[in-house]
Design an enzyme around this catalytic site. Structure first.
Site, PDB file in Angstrom:
ATOM      1  N   LYS A  67     -16.745 -14.892  -0.011  1.00 32.70           N
ATOM      2  CA  LYS A  67     -15.626 -14.827   0.946  1.00 32.70           C
ATOM      3  C   LYS A  67     -14.381 -15.413   0.310  1.00 32.70           C
ATOM      4  O   LYS A  67     -14.477 -16.313  -0.507  1.00 32.70           O
ATOM      5  CB  LYS A  67     -15.964 -15.660   2.193  1.00 32.70           C
ATOM      6  CG  LYS A  67     -16.941 -15.033   3.150  1.00 32.70           C
ATOM      7  CD  LYS A  67     -17.136 -15.961   4.344  1.00 32.70           C
ATOM      8  CE  LYS A  67     -18.196 -15.430   5.290  1.00 32.70           C
ATOM      9  NZ  LYS A  67     -17.854 -14.153   5.934  1.00 32.70           N
ATOM     10  N   ARG A 105     -27.725 -10.352   9.588  1.00 30.93           N
ATOM     11  CA  ARG A 105     -28.639  -9.304  10.055  1.00 30.93           C
ATOM     12  C   ARG A 105     -29.908  -9.267   9.200  1.00 30.93           C
ATOM     13  O   ARG A 105     -30.982  -8.933   9.686  1.00 30.93           O
ATOM     14  CB  ARG A 105     -27.914  -7.947  10.041  1.00 30.93           C
ATOM     15  CG  ARG A 105     -27.472  -7.485   8.685  1.00 30.93           C
ATOM     16  CD  ARG A 105     -26.385  -6.425   8.727  1.00 30.93           C
ATOM     17  NE  ARG A 105     -25.090  -6.988   9.110  1.00 30.93           N
ATOM     18  CZ  ARG A 105     -23.964  -6.288   9.232  1.00 30.93           C
ATOM     19  NH1 ARG A 105     -23.959  -4.987   9.010  1.00 30.93           N
ATOM     20  NH2 ARG A 105     -22.831  -6.869   9.578  1.00 30.93           N
ATOM     21  N   GLU A 137     -25.263 -11.103   5.668  1.00 35.21           N
ATOM     22  CA  GLU A 137     -26.563 -11.783   5.507  1.00 35.21           C
ATOM     23  C   GLU A 137     -27.255 -12.079   6.825  1.00 35.21           C
ATOM     24  O   GLU A 137     -28.473 -12.175   6.877  1.00 35.21           O
ATOM     25  CB  GLU A 137     -26.366 -13.081   4.709  1.00 35.21           C
ATOM     26  CG  GLU A 137     -25.953 -14.309   5.544  1.00 35.21           C
ATOM     27  CD  GLU A 137     -24.602 -14.175   6.224  1.00 35.21           C
ATOM     28  OE1 GLU A 137     -23.797 -13.316   5.806  1.00 35.21           O
ATOM     29  OE2 GLU A 137     -24.338 -14.918   7.195  1.00 35.21           O
TER      30      GLU A 137
HETATM   31  N1  BES Z   1     -20.771 -15.004   9.436  1.00 37.26           N
HETATM   32  C1  BES Z   1     -20.031 -13.820   9.189  1.00 37.26           C
HETATM   33  C2  BES Z   1     -19.294 -13.304  10.427  1.00 37.26           C
HETATM   34  C3  BES Z   1     -18.188 -14.153  10.979  1.00 37.26           C
HETATM   35  C4  BES Z   1     -16.879 -13.865  10.677  1.00 37.26           C
HETATM   36  C5  BES Z   1     -18.456 -15.186  11.847  1.00 37.26           C
HETATM   37  C6  BES Z   1     -15.859 -14.623  11.211  1.00 37.26           C
HETATM   38  C7  BES Z   1     -17.435 -15.958  12.391  1.00 37.26           C
HETATM   39  C8  BES Z   1     -16.144 -15.662  12.084  1.00 37.26           C
HETATM   40  C9  BES Z   1     -20.964 -12.726   8.715  1.00 37.26           C
HETATM   41  O1  BES Z   1     -22.060 -13.144   7.989  1.00 37.26           O
HETATM   42  C10 BES Z   1     -20.175 -11.821   7.816  1.00 37.26           C
HETATM   43  O2  BES Z   1     -19.713 -12.277   6.822  1.00 37.26           O
HETATM   44  N2  BES Z   1     -20.051 -10.558   8.204  1.00 37.26           N
HETATM   45  C11 BES Z   1     -19.323  -9.616   7.444  1.00 37.26           C
HETATM   46  C12 BES Z   1     -20.106  -8.327   7.394  1.00 37.26           C
HETATM   47  C13 BES Z   1     -19.558  -7.295   6.430  1.00 37.26           C
HETATM   48  C14 BES Z   1     -19.688  -7.792   5.009  1.00 37.26           C
HETATM   49  C15 BES Z   1     -20.299  -6.004   6.622  1.00 37.26           C
HETATM   50  C16 BES Z   1     -17.973  -9.410   8.108  1.00 37.26           C
HETATM   51  O3  BES Z   1     -17.892  -9.415   9.329  1.00 37.26           O
HETATM   52  O4  BES Z   1     -17.002  -9.273   7.383  1.00 37.26           O
HETATM   53 ZN    ZN Z   2     -22.700 -15.025   8.306  1.00 34.59          ZN
HETATM   54 MN    MN Z   3     -21.596 -13.394   5.959  1.00 35.63          MN
END
Ligand code: BES
Ligand code: ZN
Ligand code: MN
Length: 501
Positions: free
Chosen positions: A281, A355, A353
Protein backbone atom coordinates in the site's frame (compact mmCIF):
# COMPACT_ATOMS: atom_id res chain seq x y z
CA UNK A 1 -19.71 5.71 36.47
CA UNK A 2 -22.91 4.90 38.32
CA UNK A 3 -26.25 5.38 36.54
CA UNK A 4 -29.52 5.07 38.42
CA UNK A 5 -33.17 5.82 37.75
CA UNK A 6 -34.85 7.44 40.76
CA UNK A 7 -38.11 9.01 41.77
CA UNK A 8 -37.03 12.39 43.05
CA UNK A 9 -38.18 16.00 42.96
CA UNK A 10 -35.79 17.45 40.48
CA UNK A 11 -35.70 20.92 41.99
CA UNK A 12 -34.37 19.17 45.11
CA UNK A 13 -31.75 17.10 43.32
CA UNK A 14 -28.28 17.75 44.74
CA UNK A 15 -25.74 17.53 41.93
CA UNK A 16 -23.08 19.44 40.00
CA UNK A 17 -25.23 19.67 36.89
CA UNK A 18 -28.95 19.28 36.41
CA UNK A 19 -29.90 18.59 32.80
CA UNK A 20 -33.21 19.90 31.52
CA UNK A 21 -34.34 20.25 27.92
CA UNK A 22 -36.12 22.36 25.40
CA UNK A 23 -37.65 21.64 22.00
CA UNK A 24 -36.74 23.99 19.16
CA UNK A 25 -38.96 27.06 18.93
CA UNK A 26 -40.69 26.48 22.29
CA UNK A 27 -40.76 29.58 24.47
CA UNK A 28 -43.03 28.60 27.35
CA UNK A 29 -41.17 26.33 29.71
CA UNK A 30 -43.45 23.59 30.91
CA UNK A 31 -43.18 20.32 32.81
CA UNK A 32 -39.93 19.63 34.67
CA UNK A 33 -38.01 22.32 32.82
CA UNK A 34 -40.73 24.73 33.90
CA UNK A 35 -40.53 23.50 37.49
CA UNK A 36 -36.79 24.13 37.59
CA UNK A 37 -37.34 27.56 36.06
CA UNK A 38 -39.92 28.35 38.72
CA UNK A 39 -37.65 27.20 41.52
CA UNK A 40 -35.03 29.57 40.09
CA UNK A 41 -37.48 32.44 39.90
CA UNK A 42 -37.66 32.54 36.11
CA UNK A 43 -33.87 32.51 35.60
CA UNK A 44 -33.91 29.77 32.96
CA UNK A 45 -36.52 31.55 30.89
CA UNK A 46 -34.63 34.84 31.08
CA UNK A 47 -31.25 33.41 30.13
CA UNK A 48 -32.73 31.32 27.32
CA UNK A 49 -34.16 34.55 25.94
CA UNK A 50 -31.09 36.68 26.55
CA UNK A 51 -28.72 34.17 24.97
CA UNK A 52 -31.02 33.59 22.03
CA UNK A 53 -31.02 29.85 22.80
CA UNK A 54 -33.18 28.25 20.13
CA UNK A 55 -33.29 24.63 21.26
CA UNK A 56 -31.45 23.33 18.19
CA UNK A 57 -30.69 19.62 18.53
CA UNK A 58 -27.53 19.14 20.59
CA UNK A 59 -27.01 22.80 21.50
CA UNK A 60 -26.40 23.50 25.19
CA UNK A 61 -26.74 26.39 27.59
CA UNK A 62 -25.16 26.49 31.05
CA UNK A 63 -26.79 28.40 33.90
CA UNK A 64 -25.24 28.87 37.35
CA UNK A 65 -27.83 28.57 40.09
CA UNK A 66 -25.94 30.49 42.77
CA UNK A 67 -27.37 28.32 45.52
CA UNK A 68 -31.02 28.92 44.68
CA UNK A 69 -31.51 25.14 44.28
CA UNK A 70 -29.24 22.30 45.42
CA UNK A 71 -27.92 21.76 41.86
CA UNK A 72 -24.85 23.91 41.15
CA UNK A 73 -25.57 24.38 37.47
CA UNK A 74 -28.45 23.79 35.14
CA UNK A 75 -27.66 22.64 31.62
CA UNK A 76 -30.39 23.22 29.06
CA UNK A 77 -30.04 20.92 26.06
CA UNK A 78 -31.80 21.54 22.76
CA UNK A 79 -33.89 18.65 21.46
CA UNK A 80 -34.55 19.98 17.97
CA UNK A 81 -37.97 20.03 16.35
CA UNK A 82 -40.65 18.21 18.34
CA UNK A 83 -42.14 16.43 15.32
CA UNK A 84 -38.69 15.14 14.31
CA UNK A 85 -37.78 13.83 17.76
CA UNK A 86 -36.83 10.15 17.75
CA UNK A 87 -34.26 7.75 19.20
CA UNK A 88 -31.50 9.23 17.01
CA UNK A 89 -32.25 12.75 18.27
CA UNK A 90 -32.44 11.46 21.84
CA UNK A 91 -28.97 9.93 21.57
CA UNK A 92 -27.56 13.17 20.15
CA UNK A 93 -29.13 15.18 22.97
CA UNK A 94 -27.79 12.81 25.65
CA UNK A 95 -24.32 12.93 24.12
CA UNK A 96 -24.28 16.73 23.83
CA UNK A 97 -25.49 17.26 27.39
CA UNK A 98 -22.98 14.83 28.90
CA UNK A 99 -20.10 16.34 26.93
CA UNK A 100 -21.19 19.76 28.16
CA UNK A 101 -21.35 18.49 31.75
CA UNK A 102 -17.87 17.05 31.37
CA UNK A 103 -16.53 20.38 30.05
CA UNK A 104 -18.11 21.99 33.11
CA UNK A 105 -16.19 19.51 35.27
CA UNK A 106 -19.40 18.13 36.75
CA UNK A 107 -18.93 14.90 38.69
CA UNK A 108 -22.53 14.30 39.62
CA UNK A 109 -25.37 14.74 37.16
CA UNK A 110 -29.13 14.56 37.41
CA UNK A 111 -31.32 14.54 34.37
CA UNK A 112 -34.94 14.41 33.41
CA UNK A 113 -36.19 12.24 30.57
CA UNK A 114 -39.54 13.90 30.23
CA UNK A 115 -39.08 15.08 26.67
CA UNK A 116 -38.24 11.57 25.57
CA UNK A 117 -41.54 10.50 27.07
CA UNK A 118 -43.34 13.01 24.88
CA UNK A 119 -42.34 10.77 21.96
CA UNK A 120 -43.39 7.14 21.62
CA UNK A 121 -40.06 5.80 22.86
CA UNK A 122 -40.32 3.12 25.53
CA UNK A 123 -38.64 3.57 28.90
CA UNK A 124 -36.44 0.56 28.11
CA UNK A 125 -35.18 2.16 24.90
CA UNK A 126 -34.60 5.47 26.66
CA UNK A 127 -32.66 3.71 29.41
CA UNK A 128 -30.60 1.79 26.86
CA UNK A 129 -29.72 5.01 25.02
CA UNK A 130 -28.58 6.60 28.28
CA UNK A 131 -26.50 3.54 29.19
CA UNK A 132 -24.89 3.30 25.76
CA UNK A 133 -24.19 6.96 25.10
CA UNK A 134 -22.90 7.76 28.59
CA UNK A 135 -20.14 5.18 28.15
CA UNK A 136 -19.47 5.34 24.41
CA UNK A 137 -19.92 9.08 23.86
CA UNK A 138 -17.35 10.00 26.49
CA UNK A 139 -14.89 7.25 25.50
CA UNK A 140 -11.24 8.07 24.93
CA UNK A 141 -8.17 5.95 24.35
CA UNK A 142 -5.30 7.59 26.19
CA UNK A 143 -3.35 4.62 27.37
CA UNK A 144 -0.27 5.80 25.49
CA UNK A 145 -0.43 9.47 26.51
CA UNK A 146 2.12 9.93 29.27
CA UNK A 147 1.14 13.57 30.04
CA UNK A 148 -2.64 13.21 30.30
CA UNK A 149 -2.23 10.25 32.58
CA UNK A 150 -0.58 12.41 35.22
CA UNK A 151 -3.00 15.31 34.98
CA UNK A 152 -6.01 14.83 37.26
CA UNK A 153 -9.06 14.41 35.08
CA UNK A 154 -12.59 15.15 36.15
CA UNK A 155 -14.73 12.19 35.32
CA UNK A 156 -18.46 11.95 35.61
CA UNK A 157 -19.09 9.75 38.63
CA UNK A 158 -22.82 9.46 38.73
CA UNK A 159 -25.88 10.08 36.58
CA UNK A 160 -29.27 10.11 38.27
CA UNK A 161 -32.15 9.75 35.86
CA UNK A 162 -35.20 11.33 37.44
CA UNK A 163 -38.47 9.59 36.73
CA UNK A 164 -41.59 10.41 38.70
CA UNK A 165 -43.66 7.54 37.37
CA UNK A 166 -42.49 4.72 39.62
CA UNK A 167 -43.87 2.09 37.22
CA UNK A 168 -41.37 3.20 34.59
CA UNK A 169 -38.35 3.05 36.86
CA UNK A 170 -38.10 -0.71 36.44
CA UNK A 171 -37.99 -0.45 32.63
CA UNK A 172 -35.56 2.44 32.69
CA UNK A 173 -33.28 0.52 35.03
CA UNK A 174 -33.37 -2.59 32.82
CA UNK A 175 -32.64 -0.45 29.75
CA UNK A 176 -29.72 1.28 31.44
CA UNK A 177 -28.25 -2.07 32.47
CA UNK A 178 -28.48 -3.44 28.93
CA UNK A 179 -27.10 -0.21 27.43
CA UNK A 180 -24.08 -0.16 29.74
CA UNK A 181 -23.36 -3.84 29.02
CA UNK A 182 -23.52 -3.32 25.26
CA UNK A 183 -21.35 -0.21 25.54
CA UNK A 184 -18.72 -2.14 27.48
CA UNK A 185 -18.65 -4.85 24.81
CA UNK A 186 -18.19 -2.21 22.15
CA UNK A 187 -15.48 -0.53 24.23
CA UNK A 188 -13.63 -3.83 24.37
CA UNK A 189 -13.77 -3.88 20.55
CA UNK A 190 -12.72 -0.21 20.32
CA UNK A 191 -9.77 -0.73 22.67
CA UNK A 192 -8.61 -3.71 20.61
CA UNK A 193 -8.72 -1.73 17.37
CA UNK A 194 -7.15 1.38 18.94
CA UNK A 195 -4.24 -0.70 20.19
CA UNK A 196 -1.30 -0.44 17.74
CA UNK A 197 -0.56 -3.49 15.60
CA UNK A 198 2.71 -3.79 17.51
CA UNK A 199 0.67 -4.86 20.54
CA UNK A 200 -2.56 -6.21 19.02
CA UNK A 201 -0.92 -9.18 17.31
CA UNK A 202 -2.77 -12.39 16.39
CA UNK A 203 -1.33 -13.90 19.59
CA UNK A 204 -2.74 -11.03 21.66
CA UNK A 205 -6.15 -11.41 19.97
CA UNK A 206 -6.12 -15.09 20.87
CA UNK A 207 -5.27 -14.25 24.48
CA UNK A 208 -8.05 -11.69 24.75
CA UNK A 209 -10.43 -14.24 23.20
CA UNK A 210 -9.33 -16.74 25.88
CA UNK A 211 -10.09 -14.23 28.63
CA UNK A 212 -13.51 -13.51 27.11
CA UNK A 213 -14.28 -17.22 26.84
CA UNK A 214 -13.22 -17.85 30.42
CA UNK A 215 -15.28 -14.99 31.85
CA UNK A 216 -18.36 -16.12 29.93
CA UNK A 217 -17.97 -19.85 30.44
CA UNK A 218 -17.51 -20.50 26.70
CA UNK A 219 -15.56 -23.18 24.86
CA UNK A 220 -12.53 -21.90 22.95
CA UNK A 221 -10.12 -23.44 20.49
CA UNK A 222 -7.03 -21.70 19.14
CA UNK A 223 -5.31 -23.37 16.18
CA UNK A 224 -1.69 -22.57 15.43
CA UNK A 225 0.02 -22.66 12.04
CA UNK A 226 0.68 -26.41 12.14
CA UNK A 227 -2.92 -27.25 13.07
CA UNK A 228 -4.24 -25.00 10.30
CA UNK A 229 -1.87 -26.63 7.83
CA UNK A 230 -3.17 -30.05 8.81
CA UNK A 231 -6.69 -28.87 8.05
CA UNK A 232 -5.56 -27.66 4.63
CA UNK A 233 -6.01 -23.92 5.20
CA UNK A 234 -3.68 -23.01 2.36
CA UNK A 235 -5.38 -19.68 1.66
CA UNK A 236 -5.28 -18.26 5.20
CA UNK A 237 -1.73 -19.50 5.76
CA UNK A 238 -0.58 -17.95 2.46
CA UNK A 239 -1.56 -14.53 3.77
CA UNK A 240 0.33 -15.10 7.00
CA UNK A 241 3.51 -16.52 5.47
CA UNK A 242 5.16 -13.13 4.98
CA UNK A 243 4.92 -12.23 8.65
CA UNK A 244 7.08 -13.05 11.65
CA UNK A 245 3.97 -13.02 13.81
CA UNK A 246 2.43 -16.49 14.11
CA UNK A 247 -1.18 -16.77 12.85
CA UNK A 248 -3.94 -17.76 15.30
CA UNK A 249 -7.20 -19.30 14.17
CA UNK A 250 -9.70 -18.64 16.94
CA UNK A 251 -13.04 -20.40 17.52
CA UNK A 252 -15.39 -19.66 20.44
CA UNK A 253 -18.65 -21.50 21.04
CA UNK A 254 -21.72 -20.43 22.96
CA UNK A 255 -24.54 -22.89 23.57
CA UNK A 256 -27.78 -21.73 25.16
CA UNK A 257 -29.47 -23.45 28.07
CA UNK A 258 -32.22 -25.62 26.61
CA UNK A 259 -32.66 -26.34 22.91
CA UNK A 260 -31.00 -23.88 20.55
CA UNK A 261 -33.35 -22.20 18.05
CA UNK A 262 -30.56 -22.36 15.47
CA UNK A 263 -26.81 -22.21 15.02
CA UNK A 264 -25.35 -18.91 13.85
CA UNK A 265 -21.74 -18.37 12.81
CA UNK A 266 -20.23 -14.92 13.26
CA UNK A 267 -16.91 -14.41 11.53
CA UNK A 268 -14.65 -11.38 11.86
CA UNK A 269 -11.78 -10.44 9.54
CA UNK A 270 -8.72 -10.40 11.77
CA UNK A 271 -5.84 -8.90 9.80
CA UNK A 272 -3.95 -7.22 12.64
CA UNK A 273 -1.98 -5.12 10.20
CA UNK A 274 -2.50 -4.81 6.46
CA UNK A 275 0.58 -3.47 4.70
CA UNK A 276 -0.79 -4.83 1.43
CA UNK A 277 1.99 -7.45 1.32
CA UNK A 278 4.16 -7.36 -1.81
CA UNK A 279 1.34 -5.40 -3.49
CA UNK A 280 2.38 -2.79 -0.95
CA UNK A 281 0.00 0.00 0.00
CA UNK A 282 1.08 3.62 -0.36
CA UNK A 283 2.18 5.14 2.99
CA UNK A 284 -0.99 7.17 3.51
CA UNK A 285 -3.30 4.20 3.05
CA UNK A 286 -1.32 2.22 5.59
CA UNK A 287 -1.69 4.72 8.43
CA UNK A 288 -4.94 3.28 9.73
CA UNK A 289 -4.37 -0.36 8.78
CA UNK A 290 -4.12 -1.49 12.38
CA UNK A 291 -7.93 -1.32 12.09
CA UNK A 292 -8.03 -4.25 9.66
CA UNK A 293 -9.04 -6.49 12.57
CA UNK A 294 -12.17 -4.45 13.35
CA UNK A 295 -14.39 -7.38 12.33
CA UNK A 296 -12.50 -9.64 14.74
CA UNK A 297 -12.79 -7.03 17.49
CA UNK A 298 -16.55 -6.79 16.90
CA UNK A 299 -17.16 -10.54 17.16
CA UNK A 300 -14.88 -10.91 20.21
CA UNK A 301 -16.68 -7.95 21.80
CA UNK A 302 -20.00 -9.63 21.06
CA UNK A 303 -18.92 -12.89 22.67
CA UNK A 304 -17.92 -10.95 25.80
CA UNK A 305 -21.63 -10.34 26.41
CA UNK A 306 -22.87 -13.93 26.21
CA UNK A 307 -23.19 -14.42 29.94
CA UNK A 308 -25.13 -11.20 30.29
CA UNK A 309 -27.54 -11.55 27.36
CA UNK A 310 -27.88 -15.35 27.02
CA UNK A 311 -29.23 -15.55 23.45
CA UNK A 312 -31.50 -18.50 22.60
CA UNK A 313 -29.35 -19.48 19.60
CA UNK A 314 -26.09 -21.39 19.42
CA UNK A 315 -23.23 -19.18 18.26
CA UNK A 316 -19.82 -19.99 16.84
CA UNK A 317 -17.35 -17.14 16.53
CA UNK A 318 -14.45 -17.47 14.12
CA UNK A 319 -11.42 -15.22 13.67
CA UNK A 320 -8.58 -16.19 11.34
CA UNK A 321 -6.05 -13.75 12.76
CA UNK A 322 -2.90 -12.84 10.85
CA UNK A 323 -0.73 -10.00 9.66
CA UNK A 324 -0.32 -9.18 5.98
CA UNK A 325 3.35 -8.30 5.49
CA UNK A 326 5.87 -8.09 2.64
CA UNK A 327 9.05 -10.14 3.00
CA UNK A 328 11.17 -12.77 1.33
CA UNK A 329 8.72 -15.39 2.48
CA UNK A 330 5.60 -13.47 1.48
CA UNK A 331 3.09 -14.74 -1.04
CA UNK A 332 3.69 -13.34 -4.57
CA UNK A 333 1.22 -11.97 -7.07
CA UNK A 334 0.56 -14.84 -9.46
CA UNK A 335 0.93 -17.56 -6.82
CA UNK A 336 -1.81 -20.16 -6.58
CA UNK A 337 -2.99 -21.41 -3.19
CA UNK A 338 -5.60 -23.95 -2.11
CA UNK A 339 -8.31 -23.31 0.49
CA UNK A 340 -9.56 -25.91 2.96
CA UNK A 341 -12.53 -26.80 0.73
CA UNK A 342 -10.18 -27.68 -2.14
CA UNK A 343 -10.80 -24.58 -4.26
CA UNK A 344 -7.71 -22.95 -5.75
CA UNK A 345 -7.06 -19.22 -5.81
CA UNK A 346 -4.75 -17.25 -8.06
CA UNK A 347 -3.49 -14.37 -5.90
CA UNK A 348 -3.29 -11.45 -8.34
CA UNK A 349 -3.07 -8.79 -5.64
CA UNK A 350 -1.69 -9.60 -2.20
CA UNK A 351 -3.58 -6.58 -0.83
CA UNK A 352 -6.90 -8.37 -1.43
CA UNK A 353 -5.95 -10.58 1.54
CA UNK A 354 -9.04 -10.35 3.71
CA UNK A 355 -11.20 -12.47 1.41
CA UNK A 356 -8.38 -15.03 1.19
CA UNK A 357 -8.31 -15.44 4.98
CA UNK A 358 -12.11 -15.58 5.01
CA UNK A 359 -12.10 -18.34 2.38
CA UNK A 360 -10.68 -20.69 5.01
CA UNK A 361 -12.64 -19.23 7.93
CA UNK A 362 -15.85 -19.85 5.98
CA UNK A 363 -14.74 -23.27 4.67
CA UNK A 364 -14.02 -24.30 8.26
CA UNK A 365 -17.41 -23.25 9.64
CA UNK A 366 -19.38 -24.65 6.69
CA UNK A 367 -18.35 -28.16 7.80
CA UNK A 368 -20.36 -27.55 10.98
CA UNK A 369 -23.43 -26.72 8.86
CA UNK A 370 -24.56 -23.57 10.69
CA UNK A 371 -28.02 -22.22 9.78
CA UNK A 372 -26.70 -18.73 9.14
CA UNK A 373 -23.36 -17.07 8.58
CA UNK A 374 -22.59 -13.40 9.20
CA UNK A 375 -19.15 -12.06 8.39
CA UNK A 376 -17.87 -8.62 9.34
CA UNK A 377 -14.84 -7.40 7.46
CA UNK A 378 -12.92 -4.23 6.71
CA UNK A 379 -12.80 -5.67 3.23
CA UNK A 380 -12.64 -2.96 0.58
CA UNK A 381 -11.68 0.64 0.00
CA UNK A 382 -14.42 0.62 -2.66
CA UNK A 383 -17.06 0.28 0.05
CA UNK A 384 -15.62 3.34 1.78
CA UNK A 385 -15.84 5.25 -1.49
CA UNK A 386 -19.46 4.17 -1.94
CA UNK A 387 -20.83 4.69 1.57
CA UNK A 388 -18.21 6.73 3.40
CA UNK A 389 -17.81 6.18 7.12
CA UNK A 390 -21.56 6.61 7.48
CA UNK A 391 -22.85 3.17 6.52
CA UNK A 392 -21.73 -0.46 6.31
CA UNK A 393 -22.19 -2.26 3.00
CA UNK A 394 -24.37 -5.36 3.25
CA UNK A 395 -24.22 -8.14 0.66
CA UNK A 396 -26.02 -11.48 0.75
CA UNK A 397 -27.18 -14.68 -0.90
CA UNK A 398 -30.43 -14.55 1.08
CA UNK A 399 -32.57 -11.42 0.91
CA UNK A 400 -34.88 -12.13 3.85
CA UNK A 401 -31.93 -12.81 6.15
CA UNK A 402 -30.15 -9.64 5.03
CA UNK A 403 -33.26 -7.58 5.70
CA UNK A 404 -33.38 -8.78 9.30
CA UNK A 405 -29.70 -7.94 9.80
CA UNK A 406 -30.12 -4.52 8.18
CA UNK A 407 -33.09 -3.76 10.43
CA UNK A 408 -31.19 -4.92 13.51
CA UNK A 409 -28.28 -2.67 12.55
CA UNK A 410 -30.20 0.46 11.69
CA UNK A 411 -32.18 0.23 14.93
CA UNK A 412 -29.00 0.44 16.97
CA UNK A 413 -27.65 3.42 15.05
CA UNK A 414 -25.21 1.33 13.02
CA UNK A 415 -26.26 2.23 9.50
CA UNK A 416 -26.52 -0.62 6.99
CA UNK A 417 -26.98 -0.25 3.25
CA UNK A 418 -27.30 -3.10 0.81
CA UNK A 419 -25.26 -3.50 -2.35
CA UNK A 420 -26.37 -5.94 -5.08
CA UNK A 421 -24.60 -9.13 -6.15
CA UNK A 422 -25.03 -9.90 -9.86
CA UNK A 423 -23.96 -12.90 -11.95
CA UNK A 424 -22.02 -10.50 -14.15
CA UNK A 425 -19.82 -9.70 -11.16
CA UNK A 426 -19.47 -13.38 -10.26
CA UNK A 427 -18.16 -13.99 -13.81
CA UNK A 428 -15.26 -11.67 -13.16
CA UNK A 429 -13.77 -14.09 -10.64
CA UNK A 430 -12.60 -16.42 -13.44
CA UNK A 431 -8.90 -17.26 -13.45
CA UNK A 432 -6.85 -18.49 -16.43
CA UNK A 433 -5.05 -21.10 -14.35
CA UNK A 434 -6.98 -21.63 -11.08
CA UNK A 435 -10.58 -21.81 -9.82
CA UNK A 436 -10.74 -18.09 -9.15
CA UNK A 437 -8.73 -14.92 -8.82
CA UNK A 438 -8.73 -12.91 -5.59
CA UNK A 439 -9.56 -9.58 -7.24
CA UNK A 440 -12.14 -8.85 -9.95
CA UNK A 441 -12.49 -6.18 -12.58
CA UNK A 442 -10.06 -3.37 -11.82
CA UNK A 443 -11.58 -0.24 -10.36
CA UNK A 444 -15.15 -1.47 -10.73
CA UNK A 445 -17.64 -2.85 -8.18
CA UNK A 446 -14.83 -3.43 -5.69
CA UNK A 447 -17.04 -4.13 -2.67
CA UNK A 448 -19.12 -6.67 -4.58
CA UNK A 449 -16.00 -8.36 -5.99
CA UNK A 450 -14.95 -9.10 -2.44
CA UNK A 451 -18.39 -10.42 -1.55
CA UNK A 452 -18.82 -12.74 -4.55
CA UNK A 453 -15.40 -14.20 -3.73
CA UNK A 454 -16.47 -15.08 -0.17
CA UNK A 455 -19.78 -16.38 -1.53
CA UNK A 456 -17.83 -19.12 -3.34
CA UNK A 457 -17.14 -20.67 0.05
CA UNK A 458 -20.50 -20.50 1.83
CA UNK A 459 -22.09 -23.48 0.02
CA UNK A 460 -25.54 -21.86 -0.21
CA UNK A 461 -25.88 -21.47 3.56
CA UNK A 462 -27.77 -18.21 4.21
CA UNK A 463 -25.00 -15.64 4.49
CA UNK A 464 -24.70 -11.93 5.11
CA UNK A 465 -21.45 -10.12 4.46
CA UNK A 466 -21.03 -6.76 6.18
CA UNK A 467 -18.23 -4.62 4.78
CA UNK A 468 -17.34 -2.35 7.70
CA UNK A 469 -14.27 -0.71 6.11
CA UNK A 470 -15.92 2.73 6.30
CA UNK A 471 -17.65 2.95 9.69
CA UNK A 472 -14.89 1.05 11.53
CA UNK A 473 -12.94 4.31 11.62
CA UNK A 474 -14.50 7.76 11.66
CA UNK A 475 -12.75 11.04 10.84
CA UNK A 476 -14.91 13.21 13.05
CA UNK A 477 -16.40 12.62 16.49
CA UNK A 478 -20.12 11.94 16.75
CA UNK A 479 -22.61 11.10 19.49
CA UNK A 480 -21.17 7.60 19.75
CA UNK A 481 -17.62 8.67 20.45
CA UNK A 482 -14.41 10.30 19.29
CA UNK A 483 -12.78 10.10 15.88
CA UNK A 484 -10.83 6.93 15.18
CA UNK A 485 -11.85 3.31 15.83
CA UNK A 486 -15.55 2.82 16.55
CA UNK A 487 -16.00 -0.85 17.36
CA UNK A 488 -18.82 -0.96 14.80
CA UNK A 489 -20.76 -4.20 14.52
CA UNK A 490 -21.13 -5.07 18.20
CA UNK A 491 -24.49 -3.35 18.59
CA UNK A 492 -25.83 -4.86 15.37
CA UNK A 493 -24.77 -8.38 16.30
CA UNK A 494 -26.14 -8.13 19.84
CA UNK A 495 -29.46 -6.80 18.58
CA UNK A 496 -29.63 -9.43 15.84
CA UNK A 497 -28.74 -12.34 18.12
CA UNK A 498 -31.19 -11.34 20.85
CA UNK A 499 -34.11 -9.94 18.87
CA UNK A 500 -34.01 -11.10 15.25
CA UNK A 501 -32.35 -14.51 15.17
N1 BES B 1 -8.07 -3.74 4.40
C1 BES B 1 -8.25 -3.31 3.06
C2 BES B 1 -9.55 -2.53 2.85
C3 BES B 1 -9.68 -1.21 3.53
C4 BES B 1 -9.44 -0.04 2.84
C5 BES B 1 -10.11 -1.13 4.84
C6 BES B 1 -9.60 1.18 3.47
C7 BES B 1 -10.27 0.10 5.47
C8 BES B 1 -10.03 1.24 4.78
C9 BES B 1 -8.27 -4.51 2.14
O1 BES B 1 -7.50 -5.59 2.53
C10 BES B 1 -7.73 -4.06 0.81
O2 BES B 1 -6.61 -3.66 0.76
N2 BES B 1 -8.55 -4.15 -0.23
C11 BES B 1 -8.16 -3.75 -1.52
C12 BES B 1 -8.64 -4.79 -2.51
C13 BES B 1 -8.10 -4.61 -3.92
C14 BES B 1 -6.61 -4.83 -3.93
C15 BES B 1 -8.80 -5.57 -4.83
C16 BES B 1 -8.78 -2.40 -1.81
O3 BES B 1 -9.91 -2.15 -1.40
O4 BES B 1 -8.11 -1.59 -2.43
ZN1 ZN C 1 -7.12 -5.77 4.50
MN1 MN D 1 -5.50 -5.37 1.93
Amino acid sequence: MKIEAKNQKLENSKCDALIVNLFEGVTTLSGSTGAVDEALGGLVKNIVKEEGFKGKLGSTLVIRTNGAIPAKKVIVVGLGKKDKFDIVALRKAISASLKCAKREKAKTISSIVEAAKASDLSSTDIGQAIGEISHLGLYSFDKYKSKEKDAPKTEIQSITVIENDSKKIKDLTAGIKRGVAIANAQILARDLVSEPALAATPTRLANVAREVAKKNGLKIKVLDRAACKKLGMGAYLAVSQGSEEPPKFIEIKYTPKGKAKKHIAIIGKGVTFDSGGLSLKPAGSMETMKDDMSGAAAVIGTMSLMKEIQPKVAITMIVAATENMPSGTAIRPGDVVKAMNGKTIEILNTDAEGRVTLADAVSYIVRQKPNEIIDLATLTGACVVALGDTACGVMTNNQAFAERVIKAGNETGERMWQLPLFDEDREKLKSDIADMINTGSKGKSGAQNGAVFIEQYVNDIPWVHIDIAGPSWIDKENEWGPKGPTGVGVRTLINYLTNYA
